[in-house]
Write an enzyme that holds these catalytic residues in place. Sequence first.
Site, short mmCIF file in Angstrom:
data_model
loop_
_atom_site.label_atom_id
_atom_site.label_comp_id
_atom_site.label_asym_id
_atom_site.label_seq_id
_atom_site.Cartn_x
_atom_site.Cartn_y
_atom_site.Cartn_z
N CYS A 1 16.10 -22.38 75.86
CA CYS A 1 17.09 -22.09 74.82
C CYS A 1 16.75 -20.76 74.14
O CYS A 1 15.94 -20.72 73.21
CB CYS A 1 17.12 -23.22 73.78
SG CYS A 1 18.29 -22.93 72.44
N CYS B 1 17.42 -20.59 70.44
CA CYS B 1 16.43 -21.23 69.57
C CYS B 1 15.15 -20.42 69.46
O CYS B 1 14.68 -20.11 68.37
CB CYS B 1 16.02 -22.59 70.14
SG CYS B 1 17.38 -23.64 70.56
N ASP B 2 14.56 -20.14 70.62
CA ASP B 2 13.19 -19.64 70.65
C ASP B 2 13.09 -18.12 70.79
O ASP B 2 12.02 -17.56 70.61
CB ASP B 2 12.43 -20.31 71.81
CG ASP B 2 12.42 -21.83 71.67
OD1 ASP B 2 12.36 -22.31 70.52
OD2 ASP B 2 12.47 -22.53 72.69
#
Lengths: 78, 302
Positions: free
Chosen positions: B133, B136-137
């Site tokens: 992701c 996200c990261d």
Amino acid sequence: MAKNVNVYSTPTCPWCVRVKQFLKDNNVVFQDYDVSIDRAKGDEMAQKSGQMSVPVIDIEGEIIVGFDKERIKAALGL
Amino acid sequence: MKIYDLIIVGAGPAGITASVYAARKKMDFLVITGDIGGQTAWSGDIENYTGYQFVTGPELVRKFEEHMRSYDTSVREGEGVIAVEKSGEFILVETNKGAQYQAKTAIIASGKRSRELGVPGEKEYKNKGISYCATCDGPLFNGKAVAIIGGGNSALDACLQLIRIAKYVYMVNNLPKLGGDSIMRQKVEEAKNVEILNNAKVAAILGDKMVNAIQVNHEGKERTLQVEGVFVEIGLIPNSDFVKDVEKNASGEIKINNHNETNIPGIFAAGDVTDVPEKQIIIAAGEGSKACLRAFRYLAQH
């Protein structure tokens, strides 16, 4: 006595948003660190959790990776 | 054992919409799901869900969840379904909590998950530099070198996010050319801090405590790329393994007709786990409502 709760997150991570919303909905006071800008806190997060993904929640030293609702509830005694 | 009218597996747009219809039809039903929102929860900006000119994935999921819970709906959250099968006239659902449930009908709305690379090092370094992701990261790799594995739209999307954050980005694509939409492809090709490796296959992911390099076979030559982050964007696979005896297509998607019926009477399916053409939040939601209405009709006839 309220527990000491730290959240390591990034502004773009959907699960970070949900974790923080969950804490707010349960009236939990927490300190939020944006690790996309705070490098030192990013390193601290990696060291504490031994991994590189967000969110990481530190509840009185118990490290929870991801939006693990059951573990968060248990750690907070909700 | 109690016999429900309906069990809904999954709580993404399809499962949640099915639950709203089931509640309004006053069916005796249960939702079993590992998470709430499915892939929508991972989505960044959504600009094509009617009624919302702009909404983020988490916000839309919040609205979905509120709607689902506004009825007195039983939701077993955090429980993974490991088997669904027809046994006699009922459908048996087994979960990873050791629970068994029985119902007259079931709607499989279990969606899709990220495909994994299947190379040495992937398991060891998952979340230790390997991410599925980028949204996200990605920000954790501020100023670092990263690799994106893949060459389609999701890989291009990850790349466009990462060129603004990372110091250097390698695009590792196993095909002769990048795929995806030309507008995104052009932006990637014009970026100064991107190197595109076509005809390149990842051989292994290396590291110490965290990832520090990947080994790539690029046009027949071995290359080691020094990267701290690896973003795997090689598509999605349907969560359909646990459904016994239903017909699936070559990609593992559950085959349905235009009434959301599978080949097994009483088992319906909806959303991204099915072979419905086009995977969109709004389509999954619509499919969930169709599946529920059909299940309701089935109950009236049986």
